[in-house]
Design a protein around this motif. Structure first.
Motif, mmCIF file in Angstrom:
data_model
loop_
_atom_site.group_PDB
_atom_site.id
_atom_site.type_symbol
_atom_site.label_atom_id
_atom_site.label_comp_id
_atom_site.label_asym_id
_atom_site.label_seq_id
_atom_site.Cartn_x
_atom_site.Cartn_y
_atom_site.Cartn_z
ATOM 1 N N GLU A 1 -9.641 -12.622 2.999
ATOM 2 C CA GLU A 1 -9.859 -13.683 4.139
ATOM 3 C C GLU A 1 -9.160 -13.473 5.255
ATOM 4 N N ARG A 2 -8.868 -12.221 5.408
ATOM 5 C CA ARG A 2 -8.170 -11.571 6.558
ATOM 6 C C ARG A 2 -8.915 -10.388 7.382
ATOM 7 N N ASP A 3 -10.225 -10.834 7.596
ATOM 8 C CA ASP A 3 -11.051 -9.714 8.171
ATOM 9 C C ASP A 3 -11.126 -8.508 7.328
ATOM 10 N N ASP A 4 -10.973 -8.373 5.861
ATOM 11 C CA ASP A 4 -11.031 -7.072 5.245
ATOM 12 C C ASP A 4 -9.496 -6.254 5.606
ATOM 13 N N ASP A 5 -8.517 -7.012 6.101
ATOM 14 C CA ASP A 5 -7.223 -6.206 6.394
ATOM 15 C C ASP A 5 -6.813 -5.363 5.299
ATOM 16 N N VAL A 6 -6.508 -4.301 5.416
ATOM 17 C CA VAL A 6 -6.049 -3.245 4.245
ATOM 18 C C VAL A 6 -4.536 -3.031 4.385
ATOM 19 N N SER A 7 -3.900 -3.074 3.363
ATOM 20 C CA SER A 7 -2.400 -2.962 3.583
ATOM 21 C C SER A 7 -1.775 -2.210 2.287
ATOM 22 N N PRO A 8 -1.088 -1.403 2.499
ATOM 23 C CA PRO A 8 -0.305 -0.594 1.242
ATOM 24 C C PRO A 8 0.333 -1.611 0.215
ATOM 25 N N VAL A 9 0.506 -1.312 -0.891
ATOM 26 C CA VAL A 9 1.012 -2.093 -2.029
ATOM 27 C C VAL A 9 2.324 -1.429 -2.632
ATOM 28 N N LEU A 10 1.730 -0.247 -3.277
ATOM 29 C CA LEU A 10 2.929 0.411 -4.191
ATOM 30 C C LEU A 10 2.726 1.856 -4.262
ATOM 31 N N ASP A 11 3.753 2.521 -3.908
ATOM 32 C CA ASP A 11 3.670 4.110 -4.095
ATOM 33 C C ASP A 11 5.233 4.426 -4.768
ATOM 34 N N HIS A 12 5.260 4.046 -6.142
ATOM 35 C CA HIS A 12 6.495 3.950 -6.754
ATOM 36 C C HIS A 12 6.902 5.472 -7.185
ATOM 37 N N GLY A 13 8.088 5.461 -7.079
ATOM 38 C CA GLY A 13 8.812 7.011 -7.830
ATOM 39 C C GLY A 13 8.460 8.231 -7.075
ATOM 40 N N LYS A 14 8.146 8.406 -5.891
ATOM 41 C CA LYS A 14 7.501 9.501 -4.983
ATOM 42 C C LYS A 14 8.459 10.662 -5.330
ATOM 43 N N ASP A 15 9.844 10.469 -5.157
ATOM 44 C CA ASP A 15 10.957 11.228 -4.766
ATOM 45 C C ASP A 15 11.531 11.535 -6.183
ATOM 46 N N GLU A 16 10.939 10.772 -7.209
ATOM 47 C CA GLU A 16 11.459 11.370 -8.891
ATOM 48 C C GLU A 16 10.310 11.699 -9.269
ATOM 49 N N GLY A 17 9.072 12.241 -8.796
ATOM 50 C CA GLY A 17 7.968 12.976 -9.126
ATOM 51 C C GLY A 17 7.070 11.999 -9.972
ATOM 52 N N TYR A 18 7.184 10.723 -9.940
ATOM 53 C CA TYR A 18 6.368 9.885 -10.866
ATOM 54 C C TYR A 18 4.704 9.755 -10.204
ATOM 55 N N SER A 19 3.971 9.907 -10.947
ATOM 56 C CA SER A 19 2.330 9.486 -10.500
ATOM 57 C C SER A 19 1.668 8.352 -11.145
ATOM 58 N N VAL A 20 0.983 7.572 -10.472
ATOM 59 C CA VAL A 20 0.344 6.520 -11.030
ATOM 60 C C VAL A 20 -0.833 6.755 -11.871
#
Length: 379
Positions: free
Chosen positions: A65-84
């Motif tokens: 609804e906003r001209d296909d605006d793309v935004s980041p949502v989540l990148d959890h635990g990067k410093d702790e070595g977590y992967s999604v």
């Protein structure tokens, strides 16, 4: 990746008339995002997808609804070595994602897991469940069995408890944090299917001495028991059929198995009253795999030997795929997700052999349809 679809498909198959979509607006590789596993929110406003960022897979969002605006949502635990591992829609205002990491404790490797809930705009990110287990077997990580689309607050989870090798089934309320075990682990069952009406667990399967075996769950509450399904093997074939992970509508299960030398779709009677029967097949087609929406709803099967020869069990999804092939002169097109209100489909389409493909939004409106480019498919 993400979920709420089967009732939509059942209704769409009888109520939607599709007209020819307008040509998609041209998009270049520099303006379109690269994406994998795109999925519509239940209200059809957002498309959540995975993107690569600095060598990591992260969750991003496209606002339709906003001209296909793309935004980041989540990148959890990067410093702790977590992967999604996965993400999914619990409702239109909340997503749930599964993460894992490795750590060493007392000289042994531990597999760390977290379930993280987050709003579509990236706010209110919260770890709602976490655990640690010796070893690194991904089969023991928490995963969603059913997104329970009419519940809006809870999901069914598969969790391997301490001291167990096989998963138990739990109902997990993301808002209260309540975790309620519904069915205790039972060897050799690692995979399950629920009923569409009430999400009750109905069927499970696993491997015993190299043979696939299926089991039907019978009884109520504390008196439930597993019954071995005897007719999971076709009368004409030596091998058991491979069940497909879809919600059960009625007393039958979809499965994949050989028929006259090719992979075909079968229907299995859970009452063991009749032998499995073929409901769809393609000649000289091999490498069949389920064609699933983001939340795991079964649309049909597709073939590795010929991706354009998909078999649909839903007429509307098949109709949309055919229209996209016609509109784009595409080599192949397949529906990967949809919602009912508004009537929107995400379609993957590929042109030339070297083309990685693109994702499109097929928007069915009251007086017309629109085909919009969403992004470039990322391996």
């Amino acid at each position: 990746m993400i979920g709420h679809r089967l009732w939509a498909l059942l209704l769409l198959s009888t109520t939607v008339t599709l007209s020819t979509a307008a040509p998609p607006s041209a998009g270049s590789a520099s303006t379109l995002p690269r994406m994998s596993d795109p999925a519509l929110s239940p209200d059809g406003r957002y498309v959540a997808f995975f993107a690569q960022q600095g060598g990591r897979r992260v969750l991003e969002l496209l606002d339709l609804e906003r001209d296909d605006d793309v935004s980041p949502v989540l990148d959890h635990g990067k410093d702790e070595g977590y992967s999604v591992d996965w993400c999914g829609w619990v409702n239109s205002e909340r997503l749930l994602c599964g993460y894992h990491a490795s750590a060493r404790k007392d000289g042994a490797i531990q597999d760390l897991t977290r379930l993280v809930a987050v709003n579509p705009d990236g706010s209110d990110s919260k770890v709602v469940l976490q655990g640690a287990r010796a070893g690194g077997d991904e089969r023991t990580r928490p995963r969603v069995l059913d997104w329970m689309p009419r519940d809006l607050k809870a999901v069914k989870l598969l969790l391997v408890e301490d001291g167990e090798e096989y998963p138990s089934v739990f109902k997990f309320d993301l808002y209260s944090g309540k975790l309620e075990r519904e069915v205790k682990a039972q060897a050799p069952i690692r995979h399950f299917a629920t009923e569409i009406a009430d999400y009750d667990l109905r069927f499970g399967w696993g491997i015993v001495d190299g043979e696939l075996q299926g089991f039907v769950l019978e009884g109520r509450r504390q008196k439930k028991r597993w019954r071995r399904l005897q007719r999971l093997r076709p009368a004409s074939g030596p091998e058991a059929l491979a069940p497909l992970p879809n919600r059960l509508l009625g007393n039958h299960l979809h499965a994949i198995g050989k028929y006259e030398g090719s992979d075909a779709m079968w229907l299995v009677d859970l009452d063991d009253a009749e032998d499995p029967r073929v409901i769809a097949a393609r000649e000289h087609a091999d490498g069949a795999s389920p064609l699933l929406t983001a939340d795991g709803t079964l649309l049909g099967i597709t073939y590795r030997s010929d991706p354009s020869a998909a078999i649909y069990i839903d007429a509307s999804a098949q109709h949309v795929a055919e229209r996209v092939v016609e509109q784009l002169a595409a080599r192949e097109a397949r529906v990967v997700d949809c919602v009912l209100n508004p009537h929107r489909f995400i379609v993957f389409a590929r042109g030339k052999d070297a083309d990685t493909g693109r994702y499109y939004l097929y928007d069915v409106r009251a007086d017309d349809t629109e085909l919009r480019e969403l992004g470039i498919a990322s391996p």
